[in-house]
Scaffold this motif. Structure first.
Motif, PDB file in Angstrom:
ATOM      1  N   THR A 106       0.855  -1.185   0.000  1.00 55.92           N
ATOM      2  CA  THR A 106       0.000   0.000   0.000  1.00 55.92           C
ATOM      3  C   THR A 106       0.892   1.236   0.000  1.00 55.92           C
ATOM      4  O   THR A 106       2.072   1.162   0.314  1.00 55.92           O
ATOM      5  CB  THR A 106      -0.921   0.062   1.234  1.00 55.92           C
ATOM      6  OG1 THR A 106      -0.161  -0.354   2.355  1.00 55.92           O
ATOM      7  CG2 THR A 106      -2.146  -0.786   1.070  1.00 55.92           C
ATOM      8  N   ASN A 156      -5.785  -3.212  -2.248  1.00 52.08           N
ATOM      9  CA  ASN A 156      -5.914  -2.609  -3.574  1.00 52.08           C
ATOM     10  C   ASN A 156      -6.940  -3.355  -4.418  1.00 52.08           C
ATOM     11  O   ASN A 156      -7.722  -2.745  -5.136  1.00 52.08           O
ATOM     12  CB  ASN A 156      -4.563  -2.629  -4.290  1.00 52.08           C
ATOM     13  CG  ASN A 156      -3.581  -1.693  -3.619  1.00 52.08           C
ATOM     14  OD1 ASN A 156      -3.956  -0.632  -3.142  1.00 52.08           O
ATOM     15  ND2 ASN A 156      -2.323  -2.104  -3.569  1.00 52.08           N
ATOM     16  N   ARG A 182     -10.367  -2.522  -3.240  1.00 50.87           N
ATOM     17  CA  ARG A 182     -10.780  -1.214  -3.749  1.00 50.87           C
ATOM     18  C   ARG A 182     -11.234  -1.325  -5.201  1.00 50.87           C
ATOM     19  O   ARG A 182     -12.221  -0.732  -5.616  1.00 50.87           O
ATOM     20  CB  ARG A 182      -9.601  -0.239  -3.687  1.00 50.87           C
ATOM     21  CG  ARG A 182      -9.565   0.596  -2.443  1.00 50.87           C
ATOM     22  CD  ARG A 182      -8.538   1.698  -2.606  1.00 50.87           C
ATOM     23  NE  ARG A 182      -8.966   2.702  -3.564  1.00 50.87           N
ATOM     24  CZ  ARG A 182      -8.164   3.662  -4.047  1.00 50.87           C
ATOM     25  NH1 ARG A 182      -6.906   3.719  -3.666  1.00 50.87           N
ATOM     26  NH2 ARG A 182      -8.615   4.562  -4.882  1.00 50.87           N
ATOM     27  N   ASP A 221     -14.650  -2.709  -5.181  1.00 51.24           N
ATOM     28  CA  ASP A 221     -15.678  -1.917  -4.503  1.00 51.24           C
ATOM     29  C   ASP A 221     -15.988  -0.596  -5.192  1.00 51.24           C
ATOM     30  O   ASP A 221     -17.142  -0.202  -5.283  1.00 51.24           O
ATOM     31  CB  ASP A 221     -15.243  -1.638  -3.051  1.00 51.24           C
ATOM     32  CG  ASP A 221     -15.269  -2.904  -2.227  1.00 51.24           C
ATOM     33  OD1 ASP A 221     -15.936  -3.853  -2.678  1.00 51.24           O
ATOM     34  OD2 ASP A 221     -14.624  -2.948  -1.161  1.00 51.24           O
ATOM     35  N   GLU A 222     -14.943   0.108  -5.635  1.00 53.78           N
ATOM     36  CA  GLU A 222     -15.193   1.442  -6.177  1.00 53.78           C
ATOM     37  C   GLU A 222     -15.577   1.343  -7.647  1.00 53.78           C
ATOM     38  O   GLU A 222     -14.886   0.713  -8.430  1.00 53.78           O
ATOM     39  CB  GLU A 222     -13.946   2.317  -5.996  1.00 53.78           C
ATOM     40  CG  GLU A 222     -13.674   2.560  -4.521  1.00 53.78           C
ATOM     41  CD  GLU A 222     -12.408   3.375  -4.280  1.00 53.78           C
ATOM     42  OE1 GLU A 222     -12.000   4.120  -5.185  1.00 53.78           O
ATOM     43  OE2 GLU A 222     -11.855   3.255  -3.180  1.00 53.78           O
TER      44      GLU A 222
END
Lengths: 375, 303
Positions: B56, B70, B73, B76-77
């Protein structure tokens, strides 16, 4: 070692398998070694002159007249298009003698620990440098020595076509949010300009730009603007061509774009928005391991000279840090360029960027990139 | 006295003997320059990328504790999924368009040109002797606001205002990709068409097939390997293409390559960029596998 004519051997169909293998091996070794031979020569050539790591447009001979007179050649140039790009390249091991950061990023450049304070006694033009520009936040390296020798300054504002853009009232940042011109507006892509202009538009004082509330307000303004924008670009030529063809009616630019377009006879104005333009100062910093320290100071001195200043003001429409440069022009010309005999006027009228931390910069870039991508 | 020469011979026998006796060893020795390049230039960077994707960001440095943050993310995004989908969409259309446009060209050269075939091939690939970047810029000139298309449409009176959608849009990206990669479609298509045994076509005609049926039942199935090769050669690199959407895409034309570049540039989140690169690689591999599977099935059905 015998030199054998392998080609002839092939033609006579007498190339032995062993000779063929040997040829293949030497070709392989040769191919692997070629890059090594090439780079060594290039490096040898570059170390002869000082190297300046700068923005595009500063790689012109007119700015380095005294350096060229002393060394018979221009310095080496390496170009970057944004602060992140430049810092990434330098963290990767690139070691120029001089770099050319701007005030909003000053703290981050200093924090990398890659620079040394400037010994101003080695600069013959230092006495003429405008003191207000030296005294910016975070520029004091102790012992009265600065980190950064200011060189150029200017504004980020709106260049608009006077024949295409119908002003509603006075010039204002609202022009870049004007729905009548949806799809005919352009913007610089870098958050280093656009986000700060967004802050002016959203009414966020620069002192509070790091708060969560400021992020919300500016994000909202940028989201509102996004569907109106034809293209976000860091390439000023793209914006200038679009303005000159009428593809765009107004765009966020630096002084130089307006000056360049006006000199081609295109009816443009560099707006003086009622909320104030964005003002920036850029300057020169010396790398702590500068391979050619003497040449580094020669480069700085030549950039601070009146000759360089005259070129900057006349050809680019930027302010210069040498107060004497302005004496070369009459007040009328300077006002036409959006400058003034007393640079303090301009500096106090605009919004001066405040150096921000790396965390802020990263958060701002992340947010702005998301907005540009449509989220 | 006798021991020394014997040892000498045995030593020679070791390396030299192996070189002469084992075919595989000789093969690898000859391949070694290429293998070294492949290892240093592809395998090592890929491992670094894979490693980094589990790190990260921490300021300017990396936190090297392994985590799948990562990847979480990326799932999810919505921004990442949207960009990935858009990339597949744009490059999928570009691939189909390229193959459809290049097939007739390759067909013509393979079947109807009898002299100077090489010259024809060279002429077809002539635009590709300039750099990719120049070709992309050329399309800016053609599609631009005052560009070739708009100027000619204006002068012929078809439009009153220049068409703004031509440049800075997904259309612009698709058009440019379809042209910029055409050479990579023409060559494999030509090779597979050229290889087709002409007597099969005669046989089909003798047995009563018209031109259309002959094409569909003989030429097309036999040229499928070329079509598949061309599809791969175009789809894989264009999905991650960066420069075309950056120059011609505008705000809505950005693709996953631009997003990855941002992570390594302005956003300064290298681990996220590495994770996105790995995800893109896996997706392309998966799509390629499905495609191969489908074409295998199709070939079996045709046969």
């Amino acid at each position: 070692m015998d030199i054998t004519d392998n080609l002839a051997a092939v033609r006579r169909k007498k190339l032995s398998r062993r000779a063929f293998n040997r040829t293949l091996l030497s070709a392989g070794v040769g191919m692997v070694a070629t890059p090594l031979i090439g780079t060594r020569q290039v490096v040898a050539q570059e170390t002869e002159q000082g190297t300046i790591f700068t923005w595009g447009g500063y790689d012109v001979g007119e700015l380095y007249t005294s350096y060229e007179a002393a060394n018979g050649a221009l310095p080496n140039f390496a170009i970057f298009g944004g602060t992140e790009e430049a810092l990434t390249k330098m963290r990767g091991g690139f070691t120029p003698d001089i770099a050319h950061p701007c005030n909003a990023g000053l703290k981050r450049w200093v924090d990398t620990g890659m620079f040394q304070p400037i010994d101003t006694s080695r600069l013959s033009n230092w006495g003429d440098v405008i003191p207000e520009l030296v005294a910016m936040d975070g520029n004091d390296a102790g012992d009265g020595q600065p980190w950064l020798a200011p060189f150029d300054w200017g504004g980020t504002s709106i260049t608009y076509r006077t024949d295409l853009f119908e002003l509603e009232e006075e010039e204002s940042w609202d022009m870049l949010w004007d729905k009548r011109y949806a799809g005919q507006l352009g913007s610089l892509a870098s958050g280093g300009d656009a986000w700060w202009c967004g802050a002016i538009k959203a009414g966020v004082p620069f002192g509070e730009i790091a708060t969560d509330e400021a992020f919300e307000k500016i994000s909202a303004a940028m989201r509102e603007q996004r569907p109106l924008i034809r293209v976000y670009t860091d390439d000023t030529t793209t914006l200038e061509q679009a303005l000159s063809s009428g593809e765009m009616a107004a765009a966020m630019t630096w002084n130089s774009s307006a000056v360049a377009l006006a000199s081609e006879g295109i009816p443009v104005r560099f707006a003086r928005p009622k909320e104030g333009a964005l003002t920036w100062v850029c300057g020169l910093m010396v790398h702590k391991d500068a391979p050619n320290l003497d040449k580094a100071y020669e480069i700085i001195d030549s950039l601070l000279s009146v000759e360089a200043g005259k070129f900057m003001i006349n050809d680019y429409g930027y302010g210069h840090s040498n107060a004497k440069s302005f004496d070369q022009f009459d007040a009328q010309t300077l006002v036409g360029l959006g400058l003034s005999k007393d640079p303090g006027d301009i500096l106090s009228a605009g919004h001066f960027m405040i150096p921000q931390s790396q965390e802020w910069e990263t958060r701002m870039n992340e947010t702005f990139e998301m907005i540009k991508a449509g989220f | 006295m006798t021991a020394a020469p014997a040892r000498h011979i045995r030593a020679r026998g070791g390396l030299h003997g192996a070189l002469h006796r084992s075919k595989a060893f000789r093969g690898y020795a000859l391949l070694s320059p290429a293998l070294v390049v492949l290892f240093v230039g592809v395998v090592v960077p890929f491992l670094i990328l894979l490693m980094m994707s589990f790190w990260t960001r921490q300021g300017f440095d990396f936190d090297t504790t392994m985590t799948t943050l990562n990847y979480a993310r990326a799932v999810d995004e919505p921004i990442f999924g949207t960009f990935l989908l858009r990339s597949f969409w744009v490059s999928g259309i570009a691939t189909v368009a390229t193959v459809l446009l290049c097939y007739p060209m390759a067909y013509y050269v393979a079947f109807h040109v009898h002299r100077n075939k090489m010259l024809w091939i060279i002429l077809i690939t002539l635009p590709f002797w300039t750099s990719y970047l120049l070709r992309v810029f050329a399309w800016r000139v053609i599609l631009g606001y005052e560009g070739v298309i708009n100027a000619s449409l204006l002068s012929m009176g078809f439009i009153e205002k220049p068409l703004a959608f031509l440049l800075y849009s997904q259309t612009a990206v698709i058009i440019t990709l379809a042209h910029a990669w055409a050479a990579f479609a023409i060559l494999p298509l030509y090779v597979s068409l050229e290889k087709i045994d002409r007597s099969l076509l005669e046989a089909a005609a003798d047995l009563g097939d018209g031109p259309v049926r002959r094409f569909l039942r003989v030429t097309l199935p036999l040229s499928l390997p070329g079509v598949i090769a061309a599809t791969f050669l175009i789809f894989i690199p264009t999905t991650g293409d960066y420069i075309t959407p950056a120059l011609l895409g505008g705000p809505d034309g950005a693709m996953i390559g631009n997003l990855i570049q941002l992570q390594f540039g302005a956003v300064n989140n290298w681990p996220m960029g590495a994770a996105l690169s790995i995800i893109l690689t896996l997706w392309i591999a998966a799509i390629a596998l499905v495609f191969v599977f489908l074409t295998r099935r199709a070939e079996r059905v045709v046969a």
